[in-house]
Motif scaffolding. Sequence first.
Motif, short mmCIF file in Angstrom:
data_model
loop_
_atom_site.label_atom_id
_atom_site.label_comp_id
_atom_site.label_asym_id
_atom_site.label_seq_id
_atom_site.Cartn_x
_atom_site.Cartn_y
_atom_site.Cartn_z
N ALA A 110 -12.84 -7.64 -2.30
CA ALA A 110 -11.55 -8.12 -1.80
C ALA A 110 -11.60 -9.58 -1.38
O ALA A 110 -10.56 -10.24 -1.28
N GLN A 111 -12.82 -10.09 -1.13
CA GLN A 111 -12.97 -11.49 -0.72
C GLN A 111 -13.29 -12.41 -1.89
O GLN A 111 -13.33 -13.62 -1.72
N THR A 112 -13.50 -11.82 -3.05
CA THR A 112 -13.93 -12.64 -4.20
C THR A 112 -12.93 -12.59 -5.34
O THR A 112 -13.32 -12.56 -6.52
N GLY A 113 -11.64 -12.52 -5.00
CA GLY A 113 -10.61 -12.64 -6.03
C GLY A 113 -10.11 -11.36 -6.63
O GLY A 113 -9.52 -11.38 -7.71
N HIS A 114 -10.34 -10.20 -5.95
CA HIS A 114 -9.86 -8.92 -6.47
C HIS A 114 -8.93 -8.27 -5.44
O HIS A 114 -9.19 -8.34 -4.24
N LEU A 115 -7.89 -7.63 -5.95
CA LEU A 115 -7.04 -6.81 -5.09
C LEU A 115 -7.59 -5.38 -5.17
O LEU A 115 -7.63 -4.79 -6.24
N ALA A 119 -11.38 -10.40 7.72
CA ALA A 119 -11.17 -11.38 6.66
C ALA A 119 -10.65 -10.75 5.37
O ALA A 119 -9.94 -11.41 4.59
N SER A 120 -10.96 -9.48 5.13
CA SER A 120 -10.61 -8.87 3.84
C SER A 120 -9.40 -7.93 3.91
O SER A 120 -8.63 -7.83 2.95
N LEU A 121 -9.24 -7.22 5.02
CA LEU A 121 -8.16 -6.23 5.12
C LEU A 121 -6.80 -6.91 5.24
O LEU A 121 -6.55 -7.67 6.17
N LYS A 122 -5.93 -6.65 4.29
CA LYS A 122 -4.58 -7.22 4.31
C LYS A 122 -3.59 -6.26 4.97
O LYS A 122 -2.66 -6.69 5.66
N GLN A 138 -5.60 -11.13 -4.03
CA GLN A 138 -6.84 -10.54 -3.55
C GLN A 138 -6.63 -9.94 -2.17
O GLN A 138 -5.62 -10.19 -1.50
N GLY A 139 -7.58 -9.13 -1.75
CA GLY A 139 -7.50 -8.49 -0.45
C GLY A 139 -7.71 -6.99 -0.56
O GLY A 139 -7.78 -6.43 -1.67
N LEU A 140 -7.81 -6.33 0.59
CA LEU A 140 -8.04 -4.88 0.66
C LEU A 140 -6.83 -4.20 1.28
O LEU A 140 -6.37 -4.58 2.36
N ILE A 141 -6.29 -3.20 0.57
CA ILE A 141 -5.18 -2.40 1.08
C ILE A 141 -5.64 -0.96 1.14
O ILE A 141 -6.07 -0.39 0.13
N LEU A 142 -5.58 -0.36 2.32
CA LEU A 142 -6.06 1.01 2.52
C LEU A 142 -4.89 1.94 2.87
O LEU A 142 -4.03 1.56 3.67
N VAL A 143 -4.89 3.11 2.27
CA VAL A 143 -3.90 4.14 2.58
C VAL A 143 -4.63 5.30 3.23
O VAL A 143 -5.65 5.76 2.71
N THR A 144 -4.13 5.76 4.36
CA THR A 144 -4.80 6.83 5.09
C THR A 144 -3.85 7.98 5.37
O THR A 144 -2.64 7.80 5.48
#
Length: 588
Positions: free
Chosen positions: A415-420, A449-452, A324-330
Amino acid sequence: MNMESQIDPRSMDVGDLLLANGAISEELLVAVRAQQQESGASTAQCLVSTGNVSEEIVIRSLAELEHVEFHPLDTYQPEEKLLRSIPAKLIFHYEMLPLSVDDGGISIAFGDLPDPLELGNLRLLLGKRINVVLAPPARIRAQIRECFGLGAETVDQIEEDQLTPEMDVERIYEVASDSKGRLREGAISKLVDQILNEALESRATDIHIEPYRDTIRLRYRIDGILQRVPLPADLKQLYGAIVSRLKVMADLDISERRLPHDGRISMRNRGEPFDLRVSVIPTKHGETVCLRILGRESLFLKWDQLGMNAHQESLFSKLVSLPQGLILVTGPTGSGKTTSLYAALAQANDEGRKIVTIEDPVEYEMDGISQIQTRDDIGLTFAGGLRSVLRHDPDVVLVGEIRDHDTAQIAVRAAQTGHLVLSTLHANDSVGVIPRLIGMDMDPYLIAASLKASVAQRLTRRLCESCKVPENNLDASLVAEMTRRLHMEASAIRAWKGVGCDACQGRGFRGRVAVYEFLTMNDDLAEAITRGASLSEIKRAALQDGWQTLRDHALEKIQMGTIGLEELSRVTWRLEHTSSHSNSGSLP
């Protein structure tokens, strides 16, 4: 006994000569012979098609064998009078170029030895003695295009079909079609195919066709830079028919010229499938067309093809494996974000994970992944689609872009509730993602808390391996910066440049490679974000954790000889004003 003594010179062909000179292997020659027997092409043509030996070497050897002159065409700049010494139709048909004319005859450059019967016919047609000169075929074609414009032979044929400037678009289209409404081969359809195929052969990513008062302009985006393509001077009268042909191919309404259109074309080139995303918009002098070339096979790259170094490859692989977590590409438009994200999805795609994407548009299809196309006109937005997707029990979700507060909020909570969750966001660099999310009214605590990880990237032009040479007299400040950033001795610093060759069509670059900047979340960064630290404070915290900037990675690729110095200022210009500072208390 050497090879030359084993071959009777009278029965020797160019393949034998190249083998005797050590330019090709015996295995390659055997393969060429088999190809020649199957295709009926000449030995020279088959040798060049293998890609194992350059055209110039093959044709130069053929000229030596046949005792004819060789001309590299590297300084060819013909006058109008010289070009008119041969009818344009013959130049197009035989792919030849006049080199000089005198009272005694005419010297003509061919890409291969002409058939004796055809040579005799040419003598009768021109009424002159012909001196045969051999030249690299690709350079002949390039010079013909430069002198006459892309598709000049087709335009000439269309004019013979009695298409006149006074005809309207429908009439031109009618004359260029057969009795069943299908475009005749050799008419408008052939001209459009030439434009599309030339773009694919040039490895272009976009095609821009723009009308003006008296002319039209054709440009290809190659390695990130728009480059103008010469066109016949009288092509303007056919422009409406060209646009109509593209609309037909994209299944669009050819009669509607007042509104924008969006469509898609599927085609193949050399057996490889391509999709073309078509955008047509009305302008003062006619409809402007932009086509984005989407290569279905070339998108799905492996990690080592993306341009990441070993550490970044390992890090990205671990990030994609997170539960889980948030991955952002910019990065800006056209910086390769989609390619990186699809490479990540390919890594994450296995039977044990359900993957769903929400995209605008769905540019590439992937087996094993559920892909949703947004439709703002009926309410299927990124935010609305994401809410629905989360009820489908996904493990991995790709959101095409986070554009607003609603989408950002749902993505962060997912991203905080078990999803990538993978997505893109417009920001200047990897650290700039944080104030960008805060600017969307996101709680700093939720971001921390969410951004990996956030990944910034830019596409740079890759130096041509066939013609790159070392840069001499490097600027002292650049050497000092590379020494500091790469932790190397000044004497070991290197840089390279491309001088241009046939392989890269004289540009010095061939293909593109991405440079990356990774920011991964840790406790210190999370604490700084939560307490509302400034951007400079966040950057200092990242530096202490070993954060490397886009400029660091670009300098690394310069040292390796992958990219040239001009790419440094082109893709990292925002950082140049601080590049000479030391790390003590300053930002990169």
